[in-house]
Design an enzyme around this catalytic site. Structure first.
Site, mmCIF file in Angstrom:
data_model
loop_
_atom_site.group_PDB
_atom_site.id
_atom_site.type_symbol
_atom_site.label_atom_id
_atom_site.label_comp_id
_atom_site.label_asym_id
_atom_site.label_seq_id
_atom_site.Cartn_x
_atom_site.Cartn_y
_atom_site.Cartn_z
ATOM 1 N N GLN A 53 -13.517 4.991 16.339
ATOM 2 C CA GLN A 53 -13.634 5.449 15.002
ATOM 3 C C GLN A 53 -14.338 6.426 14.794
ATOM 4 O OE1 GLN A 53 -11.819 3.527 12.599
ATOM 5 N NE2 GLN A 53 -12.297 5.375 11.333
ATOM 6 N N ASP A 65 -4.112 6.961 18.335
ATOM 7 C CA ASP A 65 -4.521 7.847 17.027
ATOM 8 C C ASP A 65 -3.659 9.206 17.265
ATOM 9 O OD1 ASP A 65 -5.792 6.814 15.088
ATOM 10 O OD2 ASP A 65 -7.826 7.296 16.032
ATOM 11 N N LYS A 104 -8.488 -2.978 10.516
ATOM 12 C CA LYS A 104 -7.758 -2.636 11.867
ATOM 13 C C LYS A 104 -7.486 -3.927 12.576
ATOM 14 C CE LYS A 104 -8.512 2.458 11.644
ATOM 15 N NZ LYS A 104 -9.149 3.470 12.136
#
Ligand code: NAP
Length: 282
Positions: free
Chosen positions: A97, A120, A53
């Site tokens: 994460q 997200d 990422k």
């Protein structure tokens, strides 16, 4: 024989657009989209994901901040960091994460991220917006799947679309996006009876189960578009999807490989959401 959907290429094309748009916005406003990624602990797969990422952010010219927190980080410390990032003007997207170490409450963490920075799209405000079709951010993997279908030139409207899997991050939002594109959508899961009867109806089949080579050629319709979201390791440790590629390739019109299909799209859609979040602040 199916045409193979090249997720790497579709992803690359999108990233080039993102890069030039980012540069143009920087020239005009002197600011760049900023993504903060938080990782807690030492999960090896998570470490690879966050490194990818960060690399992707740099590639398209974003400002990137990576927070590596130790395994023993407390809930209080994690929430403090999120609050700091919520109030940081350089940061437009925050991603924590998952999975988190067991002593941390994932739901509380998701709720702590400001929905306008929730790239997200896991916050209930954003999942709710997806449900009513008035979204700011699209969930990354399902949005990537939509781009892949679009790349084939397949019209979704009126088609029989079958999604296998009903997780909150893939199956459910995938079904909503296909519905919004006017597909006739069926969602299957582990309790679905006569799965093969349902999958054989699908003009567009999206598979997100997590079981290697589960969907075989006899389960799909001639000419179907088959999208394999699955990422599994087989006995030899090789990355493999939920779809038995060899048998399905013979019947499908388009099919995604694993690796090189859906996988490369997920981070690209994360970048897209970060760019969207940034543009909302201009
Ligand atoms: P998940 O939360 O484990 O959900 C799996 C779903 O599959 C569940 O809804 C389950 O049904 C259903 N299922 C399991 N066995 C089934 C069966 N025999 N027949 C029909 N349905 C069945 O998994 P997920 O997070 O959605 O991920 C699915 C796969 O996609 C995994 O391989 C994951 O690694 C991969 N993935 C890839 C990406 C990417 O970027 N490429 C991103 C996310 C996930 P129940 O609800 O009834 O249990």
């Amino acid at each position: 024989m199916a045409q193979i959907i090249n997720g790497k290429q579709v992803s690359q094309n999108l990233r080039e657009k993102q890069k030039s748009e980012t540069e143009a916005l920087f020239q005009k406003y002197g600011k760049r989209p900023g993504l903060a990624v938080i990782i807690v602990g030492e999960d090896p797969a998570s470490k690879v994901y966050v490194a990818n990422k960060e690399k992707a952010c740099i590639e398209v010219g974003f400002h990137s901040e990576l927070y590596r927190l130790p395994e023993e980080t407390t809930m209080h410390e994690l929430l403090e960091l999120i609050e700091k990032l919520n109030n940081d003007d350089k940061i437009h997207g925050i991603l924590c994460q998952l999975p988190l170490p067991k002593h941390l409450d994932e739901e509380k963490v998701i709720l702590a991220i400001n929905p306008s920075k929730d790239v997200d799209a896991f916050h209930p405000v954003n999942t709710g917006k997806i449900m009513i079709g008035n979204h700011s951010f699209l969930p990354c993997t399902p949005a990537g799947v939509m781009k892949l279908i679009e790349s084939t030139g397949t019209e979704i409207s009126g088609k029989e679309c079958v999604v296998i899997g009903r997780s909150n991050i893939v199956g459910k939002p995938q079904a909503m996006l296909l519905l919004q594109a006017n597909g006739t959508v069926t969602i299957c899961h582990s309790r679905t009876r006569n799965l093969k009867e349902v999958t054989k109806r699908a003009d567009i089949l999206v598979v997100a189960i997590g079981k290697a080579d589960f969907i075989t050629g006899d389960m799909i319709k001639e000419g179907a578009v088959v999208i394999d979201v699955g990422m599994n390791r087989n006995k030899e440790g090789k990355l493999t999807g939920d779809v038995d590629f060899a048998s399905c390739e013979k019947k499908a019109s388009f099919i995604t490989p694993v690796p090189g299909g859906v996988g490369p799209m997920t981070i690209t859609m994360l970048l897209e959401n970060t760019l969207t979040a940034f543009k909302e602040t201009l």
